[in-house]
Design a protein around this motif. Structure first.
Motif, short mmCIF file in Angstrom:
data_model
loop_
_atom_site.label_atom_id
_atom_site.label_comp_id
_atom_site.label_asym_id
_atom_site.label_seq_id
_atom_site.Cartn_x
_atom_site.Cartn_y
_atom_site.Cartn_z
N ALA A 54 35.41 47.25 26.62
CA ALA A 54 35.01 46.58 27.86
C ALA A 54 35.34 47.41 29.09
N CYS A 55 36.18 48.44 28.96
CA CYS A 55 36.46 49.31 30.11
C CYS A 55 35.23 50.11 30.53
N PHE A 56 34.22 50.19 29.68
CA PHE A 56 33.00 50.94 30.00
C PHE A 56 31.83 50.03 30.32
N HIS A 57 32.12 48.77 30.62
CA HIS A 57 31.05 47.83 30.95
C HIS A 57 30.42 48.21 32.29
N ILE A 73 34.27 43.35 35.08
CA ILE A 73 34.65 43.35 33.66
C ILE A 73 35.57 44.53 33.36
N MET A 74 35.26 45.69 33.94
CA MET A 74 36.09 46.87 33.73
C MET A 74 37.50 46.65 34.28
N ILE A 75 37.60 46.08 35.46
CA ILE A 75 38.92 45.84 36.06
C ILE A 75 39.72 44.83 35.24
N ALA A 76 39.04 43.80 34.74
CA ALA A 76 39.74 42.80 33.92
C ALA A 76 40.27 43.42 32.63
N ALA A 77 39.48 44.28 31.99
CA ALA A 77 39.94 44.94 30.76
C ALA A 77 41.09 45.90 31.03
N LEU A 78 41.00 46.67 32.12
CA LEU A 78 42.07 47.60 32.45
C LEU A 78 43.38 46.87 32.77
N SER A 79 43.27 45.79 33.52
CA SER A 79 44.48 45.03 33.87
C SER A 79 45.13 44.42 32.63
N PHE A 80 44.32 43.97 31.68
CA PHE A 80 44.92 43.42 30.45
C PHE A 80 45.62 44.50 29.65
N LEU A 81 45.02 45.69 29.55
CA LEU A 81 45.65 46.78 28.80
C LEU A 81 46.94 47.24 29.46
N LEU A 82 47.01 47.19 30.78
CA LEU A 82 48.21 47.65 31.48
C LEU A 82 49.30 46.60 31.50
N THR A 102 33.88 60.47 38.33
CA THR A 102 32.61 60.22 39.01
C THR A 102 32.54 58.88 39.72
N CYS A 103 33.51 57.99 39.54
CA CYS A 103 33.41 56.66 40.11
C CYS A 103 33.78 56.68 41.59
N ASN A 104 33.26 55.70 42.31
CA ASN A 104 33.53 55.55 43.74
C ASN A 104 34.27 54.24 44.03
N GLU A 105 35.06 53.79 43.09
CA GLU A 105 35.78 52.54 43.28
C GLU A 105 36.94 52.75 44.24
N ARG A 106 37.57 51.65 44.63
CA ARG A 106 38.70 51.73 45.54
C ARG A 106 39.90 52.36 44.84
N PHE A 107 40.91 52.67 45.63
CA PHE A 107 42.05 53.43 45.11
C PHE A 107 42.79 52.68 44.03
N GLU A 108 42.93 51.37 44.15
CA GLU A 108 43.66 50.60 43.15
C GLU A 108 43.00 50.67 41.79
N VAL A 109 41.66 50.62 41.76
CA VAL A 109 40.93 50.69 40.49
C VAL A 109 41.08 52.07 39.86
N ARG A 110 41.02 53.10 40.66
CA ARG A 110 41.20 54.45 40.13
C ARG A 110 42.62 54.65 39.60
N MET A 111 43.59 54.05 40.25
CA MET A 111 44.96 54.14 39.74
C MET A 111 45.11 53.42 38.41
N MET A 112 44.43 52.30 38.25
CA MET A 112 44.47 51.60 36.97
C MET A 112 43.86 52.44 35.87
N MET A 113 42.74 53.08 36.14
CA MET A 113 42.11 53.95 35.15
C MET A 113 43.02 55.12 34.80
N LEU A 114 43.67 55.68 35.81
CA LEU A 114 44.56 56.82 35.58
C LEU A 114 45.76 56.40 34.73
N LYS A 115 46.30 55.22 34.97
CA LYS A 115 47.44 54.74 34.17
C LYS A 115 47.04 54.51 32.72
N VAL A 116 45.86 53.93 32.50
CA VAL A 116 45.42 53.70 31.12
C VAL A 116 45.22 55.02 30.39
#
Length: 800
Positions: free
Chosen positions: A227-230, A235-244, A342-356
């Motif tokens: 779901a992180c690639f939805h 949906i991506m943010i919800a999946a990342l937050s659950f994994l973290l 390649t994403c243009n999301e806000r900083f918090e979302v990019r930090m979540m992706m980086l942590k995962v």
């Protein structure tokens, strides 16, 4: 009207229409199903007629139902009939066989056009039938998942709780893998849809089932990770937050009362088990009371064992993450990293992706070389959430990554955080990050850099000095050679060094035989030390005795043969002209034998010297007259014996080094295996103490990869600067117990006058006995005073 027909039917059957109420009719139909069969047929026919009308209007795509649906009383009547029929369905299985399918068809076809109240009543009826096992959850799961996407909040909560509790009830006794797989396919297909509402509800359901450990398998974890690639960012943010945040979720049920009722693991009452209770259960009371006490003790013991088992399972799952079950962890990380770039999301979302990404790389020990260069551009002390970023960088480091790939990142952390012009908070965080990275990759540290960082131990800032000392403590265990002598202290292993990149210890013997070898080496070292100390003392004693005896012999020889020295020497030279050659040949042979280091020759040599000494002692004066004992001969014998002893030791060391560490024949005995088990148990106990923090030690690479790095620990002992509001709140909190502040002069000016001492005494709360004693004492003094005043003796003249 249907109510008129129902009254006629009831009157025709001989019953009064005044008793027609739905709850009463429901209870009577349950108590007497055969007697109220006609009423059931009537209610069912009325329900089917209303249902057909609703289905026809839904087929015509009416947005709002008019006619019968526009009347709220009619909709409520239809919902009540549906609930009654759902309650009595188990008592009339033949008559109401198609009733569950009709309800499901109504909700699936006209769920959006039905009124909210009627929709909830129909859904409750269907849930009741599902709980009574009149319809399977496999047939209604897709329907209840679709009902959650409607804008009706009560219906969404009702459908969600029904799905969760149905699957929980299904897996309560044993897990039906085939049925679970079918249900998972329905939810997975819904998660992959482009509809954001359906995908979100599917993801929420999967996360809740996985958190409750109902669907605690690889398929569910991989579906959540996918779901992180939805396409939808939500949906991506919800999946990342659950994994973290999974590791932070406590393993408890919902806060509602229904979850507490359905809890299969209720808390057992606390029962104290002591010697007195066991004695009373077996020796006191009647036979029946003893049996009751023993049964109570057995229940308490089972409860305690169960609690211990559950607690051990919880401890083992403390560091669990759904990322453990990834089938293609490398592909997941690479795909998510490409999306991060390649994403243009806000900083918090990019930090979540980086942590995962960092968590997955550290957990599976993956190699993603571009990730370290990507983090490097964010390493600045003024960067937002820099501690979380540094924690992610530490998490992504492990011993399988080449040190050259991480060295630029490591150097930048040192240069940006640890320098003289940096703030103390930044220096402390930088030293802590360096320690954590070197704990995972000690090859990054150099001798000059470590010695420069160790100088911060003299800092006046507590956080900086503690961080520097922790770094020194780490390298005392990992590689003491990099520290200066003053900082090494007393390391446990002075020759310790980190493993080279790619170095692996491959076992070629029986598992655990190295523990046996280490134990034997320790025992040999101790015995050698004791033996050397004892030999030194014996040698000193022997040397003293030998020197004394030699002095006595020399004095004796000097006294007896002092006058015959020249004659004996001349006689010896004349008789042994060719004797020197023979002596030289014998000495060469002895040197060759010493070079071969043979044990038998050494023993023969010692026996020859002893025989010669015996012969000399036997011949006595005759030998003393023929040959004089000199210091040169005595020294030569000592050197030969010493060289033969050293040769024996060298030979023993070579032969022991060539043989295997176990026995000479390569076979371990039962005693050796018993020692291996004992040493392994001792080592496991030590590792457990180190793991739980009861004993200091360096964790293994597997332990470091499974444990999550907490960003708050990187800021340990760092005092954060409080804002003005926080300081004011702290000041006000300290003034709560105090009164209003006033100057002393103003207080004195406001004072009009105080009380006298007598007035103050009246206000004192003395005990009753003290008051009575004071009154009695005052009365007695008053009485004595009166007596003295009335009968005073005036005296008489002495001369009369």
């Amino acid at each position: 009207m249907p109510s008129h027909q129902g009254a006629e039917a009831l009157s025709a059957s001989g019953r009064s229409s005044e008793k027609l109420s739905l709850p009463t009719l429901q209870s009577k139909m349950k108590s007497d199903p055969d007697g109220y069969e006609s009423e059931l047929i009537l209610l069912y026919s009325q329900f089917k007629s209303s249902l057909e009308l609703f289905q026809q209007q839904a087929a015509l795509n009416f947005t709002s139902i008019s006619g019968i649906g526009s009347d709220p009383s009619v909709a409520k009547d239809l919902g009540d009939r549906a609930l009654i029929l759902a309650h009595v369905t188990p008592f009339y299985p033949n008559h109401l066989a198609d009733f569950p399918k009709q309800l499901a068809g109504l909700l699936s076809s006209a769920s959006r056009s039905l009124p909210s109240g009627l929709r909830c009543h129909v859904a409750q009826s269907l849930i009741l039938l599902s709980n009574r096992q009149m319809i399977d959850i496999e047939e209604t799961l897709a329907l209840f998942m679709d009902l959650q996407t409607l804008g009706d909040k009560p219906l969404r909560k009702l459908a969600f709780s029904h799905v969760i509790h149905s699957i929980k009830r299904m897996n309560q006794k044993h897990k039906n893998d085939a049925k679970n797989r079918k249900l998972q396919n329905i939810v997975f297909a819904m998660l992959q849809q482009d509809d954001e509402a359906k995908a979100k509800r599917a993801l929420t359901t999967l996360c809740e089932l996985h958190r409750r450990k109902l669907w605690f398998d690889d398929r569910t974890a991989n579906a959540i990770a996918t779901a992180c690639f939805h396409s939808s960012p939500r949906i991506m943010i919800a999946a990342l937050s659950f994994l973290l945040d999974y590791e932070k979720i406590e393993d408890d049920d919902d806060s509602d009362a229904s979850s507490g009722e359905d809890d299969p693991n209720p808390q057992a009452p606390h029962v104290v088990i002591n010697k007195q209770a066991i004695y009373n259960a077996h020796h006191k009371g009647t036979v029946s009371s003893k049996k009751k006490k023993q049964a109570k003790l057995q229940r308490a013991m089972r409860s305690m064992k169960r609690q211990q088992r559950l607690s051990s399972e919880n401890v083992s799952l403390n560091n669990y993450s759904p990322l453990n079950h990834l089938k293609d962890a490398q592909g997941f990380v690479e795909k998510l990293f490409s999306r991060l770039q390649t994403c243009n999301e806000r900083f918090e979302v990019r930090m979540m992706m980086l942590k995962v990404i960092a968590r997955t790389v550290g957990l599976h020990r993956l190699i993603l070389l571009n990730f370290y260069h990507f983090i490097e551009k964010y390493i600045q002390p003024h960067q937002r959430d820099v501690t979380s970023l540094l924690a992610a960088a530490v998490q992504a480091c492990h011993d399988m990554v080449p040190p050259d790939a991480v060295e630029p990142l490591f150097r930048k952390i040192v240069n940006q955080f640890v320098h003289d012009r940096s703030r103390p908070e930044a220096i402390a965080v930088g030293l802590n990050v360096i320690r954590e990275i070197c704990l995972r990759m000690p090859l990054l540290m150099t001798e000059d850099l470590l010695q420069d960082l160790a100088l911060y131990k003299k800092s006046h800032e507590k956080a900086v000095s503690i961080a520097a000392r922790s770094l020194i403590t780490l390298f005392r265990e990992v590689c003491p050679a990099l520290l200066i002598k003053k900082d090494r202290g007393r390391p446990t292993d002075p020759k310790a060094r980190p493993k080279a990149y790619g170095e692996v210890n491959v076992s070629s013997n029986v598992p655990g035989v190295e523990l046996l070898q280490e134990d034997d080496n320790n025992e040999e070292d101790i015995s050698d030390a004791e033996r050397s100390s004892s030999n030194d003392s014996d040698d000193d004693h022997d040397n003293e005795v030998d020197v004394a005896s030699d002095d006595e012999e020399n004095q004796l020889y000097g006294d007896i043969t002092g006058s015959e020295d020249d004659e004996l020497e001349d006689h010896k030279v004349a008789q042994n002209e060719d004797g020197d050659n023979i002596i030289d040949k014998e000495e060469e042979e002895e040197e060759m034998e010493a070079e071969h280091e043979d044990v038998n020759e050494a023993t023969n040599c010692s026996s020859k010297t002893s025989d010669a000494n015996v012969r000399d002692s036997e011949t006595g004066g005759r030998g003393s007259k023929a040959k004089k004992r000199k210091w040169s001969d005595f020294d030569g014998q000592l050197l030969a014996a010493d060289s033969s002893l050293r040769a024996l030791k060298r030979l023993a060391g070579v032969t022991m080094g060539q043989t295997s560490p176990d026995s000479t024949d390569g076979i371990l005995s039962n005693e050796d295996f018993q020692r291996i088990r004992e040493l392994k148990a001792k080592k496991d106990a030590n590792d457990a103490l180190v793991k739980h923090g009861l004993r200091k030690g360096i964790p293994s690479s597997d332990q470091l990869s499974t444990k999550r790095v907490d960003p708050s620990k990187l800021e340990a002992h760092v005092k954060k600067k409080m804002s003005k509001e926080e300081r004011l709140a702290l000041v006000r909190a300290g003034r709560e117990d105090r009164g209003k502040y006033q100057a002393r002069t103003s207080v004195k000016q406001k004072k009009t006058g105080g009380l006298s001492n007598r007035q103050k005494e009246r206000k004192k709360n003395l005990p009753m006995a003290a008051k009575k004693a004071k009154v009695a004492r005052s009365q007695l003094e008053k009485k004595k005073k009166q007596q003295r005043a009335g009968k005073q003796f005036r005296g008489r003249k002495a001369w009369k």
